[in-house]
Design a protein around this motif. Structure first.
Motif, PDB file in Angstrom:
ATOM      1  N   ASN A  70      45.812  14.377  42.087  1.00 21.65           N
ATOM      2  CA  ASN A  70      45.384  14.568  43.481  1.00 21.65           C
ATOM      3  C   ASN A  70      44.516  15.813  43.615  1.00 21.65           C
ATOM      4  O   ASN A  70      43.505  15.800  44.318  1.00 21.65           O
ATOM      5  CB  ASN A  70      46.610  14.707  44.398  1.00 21.65           C
ATOM      6  CG  ASN A  70      47.341  13.389  44.554  1.00 21.65           C
ATOM      7  OD1 ASN A  70      46.880  12.356  44.077  1.00 21.65           O
ATOM      8  ND2 ASN A  70      48.497  13.436  45.188  1.00 21.65           N
ATOM      9  N   LEU A  73      41.067  15.028  42.254  1.00 20.78           N
ATOM     10  CA  LEU A  73      40.294  14.157  43.159  1.00 20.78           C
ATOM     11  C   LEU A  73      39.812  14.946  44.382  1.00 20.78           C
ATOM     12  O   LEU A  73      38.664  14.801  44.814  1.00 20.78           O
ATOM     13  CB  LEU A  73      41.135  12.951  43.575  1.00 20.78           C
ATOM     14  CG  LEU A  73      41.521  12.002  42.424  1.00 20.78           C
ATOM     15  CD1 LEU A  73      42.535  10.968  42.891  1.00 20.78           C
ATOM     16  CD2 LEU A  73      40.294  11.303  41.838  1.00 20.78           C
ATOM     17  N   ARG A  83      28.612   8.714  42.389  1.00 16.93           N
ATOM     18  CA  ARG A  83      28.711   7.723  41.309  1.00 16.93           C
ATOM     19  C   ARG A  83      27.845   8.035  40.099  1.00 16.93           C
ATOM     20  O   ARG A  83      27.987   7.416  39.057  1.00 16.93           O
ATOM     21  CB  ARG A  83      28.354   6.341  41.863  1.00 16.93           C
ATOM     22  CG  ARG A  83      29.491   5.803  42.696  1.00 16.93           C
ATOM     23  CD  ARG A  83      29.265   4.366  43.060  1.00 16.93           C
ATOM     24  NE  ARG A  83      30.502   3.821  43.598  1.00 16.93           N
ATOM     25  CZ  ARG A  83      30.568   2.803  44.425  1.00 16.93           C
ATOM     26  NH1 ARG A  83      29.469   2.194  44.808  1.00 16.93           N
ATOM     27  NH2 ARG A  83      31.718   2.369  44.851  1.00 16.93           N
ATOM     28  N   PHE A 101      41.755   9.420  33.536  1.00 19.24           N
ATOM     29  CA  PHE A 101      42.371   8.661  34.623  1.00 19.24           C
ATOM     30  C   PHE A 101      41.712   9.006  35.958  1.00 19.24           C
ATOM     31  O   PHE A 101      41.350   8.112  36.735  1.00 19.24           O
ATOM     32  CB  PHE A 101      43.882   8.926  34.681  1.00 19.24           C
ATOM     33  CG  PHE A 101      44.591   8.158  35.765  1.00 19.24           C
ATOM     34  CD1 PHE A 101      44.579   6.775  35.773  1.00 19.24           C
ATOM     35  CD2 PHE A 101      45.268   8.812  36.776  1.00 19.24           C
ATOM     36  CE1 PHE A 101      45.222   6.044  36.779  1.00 19.24           C
ATOM     37  CE2 PHE A 101      45.918   8.106  37.785  1.00 19.24           C
ATOM     38  CZ  PHE A 101      45.889   6.723  37.783  1.00 19.24           C
ATOM     39  N   SER A 104      38.431   7.462  36.227  1.00 19.09           N
ATOM     40  CA  SER A 104      38.521   5.998  36.325  1.00 19.09           C
ATOM     41  C   SER A 104      38.850   5.507  37.724  1.00 19.09           C
ATOM     42  O   SER A 104      38.564   4.366  38.060  1.00 19.09           O
ATOM     43  CB  SER A 104      39.579   5.458  35.353  1.00 19.09           C
ATOM     44  OG  SER A 104      39.187   5.712  34.027  1.00 19.09           O
ATOM     45  N   VAL A 105      39.496   6.354  38.524  1.00 18.81           N
ATOM     46  CA  VAL A 105      39.853   5.914  39.879  1.00 18.81           C
ATOM     47  C   VAL A 105      38.988   6.566  40.961  1.00 18.81           C
ATOM     48  O   VAL A 105      38.992   6.113  42.106  1.00 18.81           O
ATOM     49  CB  VAL A 105      41.360   6.120  40.211  1.00 18.81           C
ATOM     50  CG1 VAL A 105      42.236   5.344  39.234  1.00 18.81           C
ATOM     51  CG2 VAL A 105      41.750   7.589  40.245  1.00 18.81           C
ATOM     52  N   TYR A 106      38.240   7.624  40.623  1.00 20.19           N
ATOM     53  CA  TYR A 106      37.373   8.254  41.627  1.00 20.19           C
ATOM     54  C   TYR A 106      36.199   7.319  41.937  1.00 20.19           C
ATOM     55  O   TYR A 106      35.474   6.901  41.034  1.00 20.19           O
ATOM     56  CB  TYR A 106      36.845   9.603  41.116  1.00 20.19           C
ATOM     57  CG  TYR A 106      36.027  10.351  42.159  1.00 20.19           C
ATOM     58  CD1 TYR A 106      36.627  10.890  43.285  1.00 20.19           C
ATOM     59  CD2 TYR A 106      34.652  10.499  42.020  1.00 20.19           C
ATOM     60  CE1 TYR A 106      35.886  11.566  44.255  1.00 20.19           C
ATOM     61  CE2 TYR A 106      33.897  11.177  42.985  1.00 20.19           C
ATOM     62  CZ  TYR A 106      34.523  11.705  44.090  1.00 20.19           C
ATOM     63  OH  TYR A 106      33.786  12.362  45.051  1.00 20.19           O
ATOM     64  N   MET A 107      36.035   6.972  43.197  1.00 18.83           N
ATOM     65  CA  MET A 107      34.988   6.038  43.610  1.00 18.83           C
ATOM     66  C   MET A 107      35.000   4.755  42.775  1.00 18.83           C
ATOM     67  O   MET A 107      33.958   4.214  42.421  1.00 18.83           O
ATOM     68  CB  MET A 107      33.605   6.692  43.549  1.00 18.83           C
ATOM     69  CG  MET A 107      33.394   7.756  44.618  1.00 18.83           C
ATOM     70  SD  MET A 107      31.676   8.277  44.724  1.00 18.83           S
ATOM     71  CE  MET A 107      31.737   9.309  46.204  1.00 18.83           C
ATOM     72  N   ARG A 108      36.184   4.292  42.455  1.00 19.61           N
ATOM     73  CA  ARG A 108      36.426   3.106  41.608  1.00 19.61           C
ATOM     74  C   ARG A 108      35.824   3.240  40.209  1.00 19.61           C
ATOM     75  O   ARG A 108      35.486   2.237  39.568  1.00 19.61           O
ATOM     76  CB  ARG A 108      35.908   1.832  42.274  1.00 19.61           C
ATOM     77  CG  ARG A 108      36.570   1.560  43.626  1.00 19.61           C
ATOM     78  CD  ARG A 108      36.370   0.154  44.097  1.00 19.61           C
ATOM     79  NE  ARG A 108      36.788   0.078  45.505  1.00 19.61           N
ATOM     80  CZ  ARG A 108      35.951   0.154  46.530  1.00 19.61           C
ATOM     81  NH1 ARG A 108      34.646   0.255  46.313  1.00 19.61           N
ATOM     82  NH2 ARG A 108      36.394   0.105  47.762  1.00 19.61           N
ATOM     83  N   GLY A 109      35.699   4.482  39.737  1.00 22.49           N
ATOM     84  CA  GLY A 109      35.300   4.686  38.348  1.00 22.49           C
ATOM     85  C   GLY A 109      33.929   5.298  38.167  1.00 22.49           C
ATOM     86  O   GLY A 109      32.931   4.657  38.457  1.00 22.49           O
ATOM     87  N   GLY A 143      48.499   4.418  34.741  1.00 24.51           N
ATOM     88  CA  GLY A 143      47.250   4.637  34.022  1.00 24.51           C
ATOM     89  C   GLY A 143      46.366   3.412  33.998  1.00 24.51           C
ATOM     90  O   GLY A 143      46.661   2.407  34.639  1.00 24.51           O
ATOM     91  N   VAL A 144      45.265   3.532  33.288  1.00 22.41           N
ATOM     92  CA  VAL A 144      44.342   2.417  33.114  1.00 22.41           C
ATOM     93  C   VAL A 144      43.823   2.464  31.676  1.00 22.41           C
ATOM     94  O   VAL A 144      43.986   3.466  30.987  1.00 22.41           O
ATOM     95  CB  VAL A 144      43.126   2.519  34.070  1.00 22.41           C
ATOM     96  CG1 VAL A 144      43.555   2.352  35.524  1.00 22.41           C
ATOM     97  CG2 VAL A 144      42.387   3.829  33.891  1.00 22.41           C
TER      98      VAL A 144
END
Lengths: 343, 343
Positions: A70, A73, A83, A101, A104-109, A143-144
């Motif tokens: 968090n 981000l 992006r 990680f 990968s999740v910030y602005m959908r990657g 995770g991803v």
């Protein structure tokens, strides 16, 4: 400098082997890049990061959690990262896991790359695209799988590592040898840690060989439906003891490999002399082979392992040194095997 | 019941059109499934969820955040969900977004499906694989793109919707018509909301047509490098006003479409009579076409939009009704255009 390329599910990842941190500015758009690192690494290398924006997180596995993600981000938002921005994880496995990680999740990657600063990071953690964090005692449960654009290997970064971090990294090197490379295992038996610390060429070759073993396995099975599972050798029980006893990852994996060798003796016919060779090499590199752990508590955690599917767990066993197999073991049987292990 | 299949980047997604919630138990392994829903939906349909484990989250966009994700992940751990488990998001866009995201990061991704319970969910939010959450005022800034295994459409679930939720959903339907389907736009002009509420067949056809528009666009451009951007019509300014003024999504998008029509008039030659037709249809379906918003504040948020790359923003404009284009507008110019819009 050596350039290597591996392709994972159609995505090309560039490896800059035996390269240097100072060349990073030629590899990414500096004004669009954000370096994520921890306090320890930042103190050592801040001088080489001129021009980069940085997010510095506290050091240690206990911070590999949602709160740290968090924070990262929030910082990316504050920096107006978009992006086209590029995240670089500079640090050990905790930093690269969490940076990958968050990216990968910030602005959908968004794009990211790694500069691993530990042996463990260079031979294992930075490779393969598994990015994630812990939730309480459950390791990497959030995770991803997503590959970095590049990994930059600078062996000189290892010079400032404390001795226990060298030992920590050799657990995964020994693991790679056990599951896939009897020749590497023999080399490890002949040498000792100081040999690799003192001989840059020998170290560079060792790292390259391990990078190759791990990348080769992952490239064939990115989403771990088959052979990638072999890399979990020593990790099932290893993970269960790691957070419970706040061990370094490699130390926990060493305990886990000892347990897996014992179980392999019963289940997959791994011979006693070879079991002893594994124990000897682990000790030779300063790794623990014995831990008096609360078997009941460890088994409770183990039941939540990601490798568990309902009442069975996929367990990695050795047949011989250099040859691992995967076998499903019912939880009830595994509980007995763990109970039976010599106290 | 109608079965439709769309393929996104090689992954097949099954659409059960005009189907029923009660058939869910035949589509997933009940004892391995966890339904994520919100308090409102749970109260209405708990009776139809016998046998399923459930995680009930508080209702409302303000809970589409990290705290709710953490709660879901903790619950999945507590329930001993594993890689064979199946997550089902049952609810509106907030629920399906958050359920899809939680499932995508739990154990690096487990399977999930959606049962959208709102018009907005059925024609838009549940389709396309964008899963994510907000961070403060920044909408969907944390997330991943990952497709569900299935989407189950049950139109009878819409019967209990409050009127404002019907209106809310029609904003995206009008959007689809504006960017892609002049014939659908003409149909909307001829009808009124009550017609669709009272005629099941007419509603089923409307939903199918919208599902088809959105899925078709996404299937050709899952990762939004091209035409998928068209679906953002009205969303750039819409998102910026949405959280600032706590508007329903569709209401904010309506305001955003009005603004985008005005900008299209200046930039892409969208005629005044057609601008007026769009405004008229929005009003006809109960949507707002006017909001006195703090232009400076909205512009500050807009600068952080995911569609921004450095100093330009990709803006969706109309040329004619049914024909949208994407144009990069420098932030400075956009600021002027917003300032110039009639107060």
């Amino acid at each position: 400098m050596n350039l290597l390329e591996y392709t994972f599910s159609g995505k090309k990842v560039t490896y800059y082997l035996d390269d240097s941190l100072s060349s990073l500015q030629n590899k990414v758009p500096v004004n669009r890049s954000v370096i994520i690192t921890d306090e320890t690494v930042y103190q050592a290398y801040a001088g080489q990061l001129a021009g980069f924006q940085t997010i510095v997180i506290p050091a240690g596995e206990q911070h590999k959690n949602q709160a740290t993600v968090n924070h990262i981000l929030d910082e990316l938002i504050r920096m107006e990262a978009d992006r086209q921005s590029f995240v670089i994880g500079l640090g050990g496995g905790v930093v690269t896991d969490i940076a990958g990680f968050a990216a990968s999740v910030y602005m959908r990657g968004i794009r990211f790359g790694f500069v691993p600063t530990t042996i463990l990071g260079q031979v294992d953690a930075s490779i393969g695209g598994k990015n994630g964090i812990d939730a309480g005692i459950y390791k990497n449960i959030i995770g991803v799988i997503r590959q970095p654009e590049f990994i930059l290997f600078d062996h000189t970064l290892l010079q400032t590592l404390p001795q226990e971090q060298w030992v920590n990294g050799f657990a995964e090197i020994i693991k790679h040898a056990c599951i896939r490379d009897a020749q590497l295992f023999a080399l490890l038996e002949q040498k000792k840690l100081e040999d690799f610390q003192q001989d840059h060429q020998l170290l560079a070759e060792l790292i390259r060989r391990n990078v190759d073993i791990k990348s080769g396995v992952v490239a064939k099975d990115e989403f771990e439906t088959g052979d990638r599972k072999l890399l979990n050798f020593g990790h099932t029980i290893g993970h269960a003891v790691e957070n419970t006893y706040e061990l370094l990852h490699g130390f926990a994996v060493s305990i886990g490999m000892v347990a897996a060798c014992s179980i392999s003796g019963t289940v997959s016919g791994f011979s006693v002399p070879e079991q002893e060779r594994v124990l000897k090499v682990l000790q030779q590199y300063g790794l623990p082979i014995y831990l008096e752990f609360d078997k009941k508590r460890v088994f409770e955690i183990l039941k939540m392992d990601k490798k568990r599917v309902r009442e069975e767990i996929s367990f990695v066993l050795l047949k011989t040194i250099g040859h691992a197999v995967i076998q499903k073991i019912p939880l009830t049987e595994l509980e007995e095997l763990i109970q039976k292990m010599s106290d």
